[in-house]
Design an enzyme around this catalytic site. Sequence first.
Site, PDB file in Angstrom:
ATOM      1  N   GLY A  14      -2.589  13.650 -13.105  1.00  0.00           N
ATOM      2  CA  GLY A  14      -3.117  13.778 -14.465  1.00  0.00           C
ATOM      3  C   GLY A  14      -3.835  12.513 -14.913  1.00  0.00           C
ATOM      4  O   GLY A  14      -3.942  11.535 -14.158  1.00  0.00           O
ATOM      5  N   LEU A  16      -3.037  10.240 -17.277  1.00  0.00           N
ATOM      6  CA  LEU A  16      -2.156   9.075 -17.388  1.00  0.00           C
ATOM      7  C   LEU A  16      -1.549   8.714 -16.034  1.00  0.00           C
ATOM      8  O   LEU A  16      -1.464   7.536 -15.685  1.00  0.00           O
ATOM      9  CB  LEU A  16      -1.054   9.383 -18.418  1.00  0.00           C
ATOM     10  CG  LEU A  16      -0.046   8.276 -18.654  1.00  0.00           C
ATOM     11  CD1 LEU A  16      -0.722   7.008 -19.159  1.00  0.00           C
ATOM     12  CD2 LEU A  16       1.026   8.743 -19.651  1.00  0.00           C
ATOM     13  N   ALA A  67       3.329  16.861 -17.858  1.00  0.00           N
ATOM     14  CA  ALA A  67       3.603  17.700 -19.025  1.00  0.00           C
ATOM     15  C   ALA A  67       2.748  18.953 -18.951  1.00  0.00           C
ATOM     16  O   ALA A  67       1.717  18.971 -18.278  1.00  0.00           O
ATOM     17  CB  ALA A  67       3.284  16.942 -20.316  1.00  0.00           C
ATOM     18  N   TYR A 131       3.348  23.875 -28.088  1.00  0.00           N
ATOM     19  CA  TYR A 131       3.303  22.588 -27.384  1.00  0.00           C
ATOM     20  C   TYR A 131       4.136  21.545 -28.137  1.00  0.00           C
ATOM     21  O   TYR A 131       4.974  20.852 -27.544  1.00  0.00           O
ATOM     22  CB  TYR A 131       1.839  22.147 -27.259  1.00  0.00           C
ATOM     23  CG  TYR A 131       1.630  20.746 -26.741  1.00  0.00           C
ATOM     24  CD1 TYR A 131       1.893  20.415 -25.414  1.00  0.00           C
ATOM     25  CD2 TYR A 131       1.142  19.739 -27.586  1.00  0.00           C
ATOM     26  CE1 TYR A 131       1.684  19.116 -24.946  1.00  0.00           C
ATOM     27  CE2 TYR A 131       0.926  18.452 -27.125  1.00  0.00           C
ATOM     28  CZ  TYR A 131       1.207  18.138 -25.801  1.00  0.00           C
ATOM     29  OH  TYR A 131       0.997  16.862 -25.348  1.00  0.00           O
TER      30      TYR A 131
HETATM   31  N1  LIG Z   1      -4.023  14.416 -23.423  1.00  0.00           N
HETATM   32  C1  LIG Z   1      -3.718  14.139 -24.695  1.00  0.00           C
HETATM   33  O1  LIG Z   1      -4.570  14.141 -25.587  1.00  0.00           O
HETATM   34  C2  LIG Z   1      -2.305  13.782 -25.073  1.00  0.00           C
HETATM   35  C3  LIG Z   1      -2.010  13.557 -26.423  1.00  0.00           C
HETATM   36  C4  LIG Z   1      -0.698  13.226 -26.772  1.00  0.00           C
HETATM   37  C5  LIG Z   1       0.272  13.119 -25.816  1.00  0.00           C
HETATM   38  N2  LIG Z   1      -0.036  13.375 -24.512  1.00  0.00           N
HETATM   39  C6  LIG Z   1       1.028  13.277 -23.534  1.00  0.00           C
HETATM   40  O2  LIG Z   1       0.665  12.275 -22.604  1.00  0.00           O
HETATM   41  C7  LIG Z   1       1.221  12.594 -21.329  1.00  0.00           C
HETATM   42  C8  LIG Z   1       0.142  12.528 -20.262  1.00  0.00           C
HETATM   43  O3  LIG Z   1      -0.840  13.490 -20.574  1.00  0.00           O
HETATM   44  P1  LIG Z   1      -2.240  13.530 -19.819  1.00  0.00           P
HETATM   45  O4  LIG Z   1      -3.286  13.393 -20.853  1.00  0.00           O
HETATM   46  O5  LIG Z   1      -2.230  12.635 -18.656  1.00  0.00           O
HETATM   47  O6  LIG Z   1      -2.211  15.057 -19.342  1.00  0.00           O
HETATM   48  P2  LIG Z   1      -2.858  15.754 -18.070  1.00  0.00           P
HETATM   49  O7  LIG Z   1      -4.062  15.020 -17.629  1.00  0.00           O
HETATM   50  O8  LIG Z   1      -2.951  17.190 -18.443  1.00  0.00           O
HETATM   51  O9  LIG Z   1      -1.751  15.550 -16.963  1.00  0.00           O
HETATM   52  C9  LIG Z   1      -0.549  16.254 -16.984  1.00  0.00           C
HETATM   53  C10 LIG Z   1      -0.018  16.286 -15.591  1.00  0.00           C
HETATM   54  O10 LIG Z   1       1.193  17.070 -15.605  1.00  0.00           O
HETATM   55  C11 LIG Z   1       1.159  17.892 -14.477  1.00  0.00           C
HETATM   56  N3  LIG Z   1       1.986  19.079 -14.613  1.00  0.00           N
HETATM   57  C12 LIG Z   1       1.776  20.175 -15.365  1.00  0.00           C
HETATM   58  N4  LIG Z   1       2.751  21.074 -15.134  1.00  0.00           N
HETATM   59  C13 LIG Z   1       3.588  20.509 -14.221  1.00  0.00           C
HETATM   60  C14 LIG Z   1       4.754  20.926 -13.578  1.00  0.00           C
HETATM   61  N5  LIG Z   1       5.283  22.142 -13.787  1.00  0.00           N
HETATM   62  N6  LIG Z   1       5.350  20.091 -12.696  1.00  0.00           N
HETATM   63  C15 LIG Z   1       4.825  18.880 -12.431  1.00  0.00           C
HETATM   64  N7  LIG Z   1       3.705  18.428 -13.004  1.00  0.00           N
HETATM   65  C16 LIG Z   1       3.092  19.244 -13.889  1.00  0.00           C
HETATM   66  C17 LIG Z   1      -0.282  18.270 -14.292  1.00  0.00           C
HETATM   67  O11 LIG Z   1      -0.460  18.711 -12.977  1.00  0.00           O
HETATM   68  P3  LIG Z   1      -1.688  19.694 -12.602  1.00  0.00           P
HETATM   69  O12 LIG Z   1      -2.862  18.769 -12.541  1.00  0.00           O
HETATM   70  O13 LIG Z   1      -1.267  20.240 -11.281  1.00  0.00           O
HETATM   71  O14 LIG Z   1      -1.770  20.701 -13.692  1.00  0.00           O
HETATM   72  C18 LIG Z   1      -0.957  16.945 -14.583  1.00  0.00           C
HETATM   73  O15 LIG Z   1      -1.010  16.146 -13.432  1.00  0.00           O
HETATM   74  C19 LIG Z   1       1.891  13.956 -21.493  1.00  0.00           C
HETATM   75  O16 LIG Z   1       3.264  13.759 -21.764  1.00  0.00           O
HETATM   76  C20 LIG Z   1       1.243  14.530 -22.716  1.00  0.00           C
HETATM   77  O17 LIG Z   1       2.084  15.465 -23.381  1.00  0.00           O
HETATM   78  C21 LIG Z   1      -1.303  13.685 -24.107  1.00  0.00           C
END
Ligand SMILES: NC(=O)c1ccc[n+]([C@@H]2O[C@H](COP(=O)([O-])OP(=O)(O)OC[C@H]3O[C@@H](n4cnc5c(N)ncnc54)[C@H](OP(=O)(O)O)[C@@H]3O)[C@@H](O)[C@H]2O)c1
Length: 297
Positions: A14, A16, A67, A131
């Site tokens: 992902g 992060l 996530a 979510y």
């Molecule tokens: N993006 C935002 O704007 C935002 C805002 C607030 C908080 N956050 C939080 O920040 C953190 C990092 O988010 P991010 O932006 O890096 O999100 P991201 O790019 O969507 O990455 C999420 C990662 O989680 C993996 N994932 C999803 N389902 C899974 C499962 N069942 N088992 C294992 N891995 C799984 C995804 O894998 P796949 O690639 O295989 O789907 C992806 O690698 C999360 O906790 C998110 O809730 C994000």
Amino acid sequence: MSEPLSWLVTGATGQLGTDLQAVLAGEDVTALGRAELDLTDETQVRSAVRRWLEGASGRPVLVNAAAYTAVDAAETDEATAEVVNGAAPGWLAQELAGRGRLVHVSTDYVFDGTATRPYAVDDDPAPRTAYGRTKLAGERAVAAAGGDAVVVRTAWVYAAHGSNFVRTMLRLEAERDTVSVVADQTGSPTWSADLARGLVQAAASGVTGLLHATNSGATTWHGLARAVFELSGADQERVLPTTTDAFPRPAHRPAYSVLDPASWTAAGLPALPPWQESLRACLADLGALLPDPPVGS
Ligand SMILES: NC(=O)c1ccc[n+]([C@@H]2O[C@H](COP(=O)([O-])OP(=O)(O)OC[C@H]3O[C@@H](n4cnc5c(N)ncnc54)[C@H](OP(=O)(O)O)[C@@H]3O)[C@@H](O)[C@H]2O)c1
């Protein structure tokens, strides 16, 4: 001399997760994507963490960057989101309790978005989306496990890779004459690379409990889109303001998402840079930043 750490990063593919690996390059890091560690599979999660703990040579620190982040899809798939976002962080925290440290990431979506001043860590959560409900459940599951853990809420994350608003704006700038972007949602755009650096600092510090970490300052999605256009050399007047109501989505979007970083700085952690500065750095990484004109021109 500080004690050596052994890191486990989940969600390695992902935004992060990728940037955490860059920040931790050269360290003792195990990075697992969904294929190696699927958070819907309790047995696999517990055994993967135990295996890693057994082999860790330094003090174990797990950063959970995985996530279910598809905010709209979660509205019709809350059961899966609940396992990934709600239950699995608890399994991680239980396995680590008494053995290692957990850094878990949460979201502004735990709030209802009706505030008119930045949300403090002790403001009452009131999620309005599946979510947000599932992420709040994850925060509570981590707290209930009672181990050495810190939960960091962030917001509006983008990166030089992956699917995100900044990259979408760069694409649309090339494809369209004008782009309409909502001007009635306010938040703090946060560069994943800064967040990754901050989380590593929070991990290495002894801080526990709940923190907020975003780039500083705030804007609207419209303001962010205009900044992307301007910094990449496009005419920002091509970004037109629109309203949330004009773009109905399955999940409610918070009108106001700014998170107060007071607990972060009180813990002695360095504030993340202003969002404009970090956007500039991310665009430079992407090769999309318009160079400054030579001095005197
Ligand atoms: N993006 C935002 O704007 C935002 C805002 C607030 C908080 N956050 C939080 O920040 C953190 C990092 O988010 P991010 O932006 O890096 O999100 P991201 O790019 O969507 O990455 C999420 C990662 O989680 C993996 N994932 C999803 N389902 C899974 C499962 N069942 N088992 C294992 N891995 C799984 C995804 O894998 P796949 O690639 O295989 O789907 C992806 O690698 C999360 O906790 C998110 O809730 C994000």
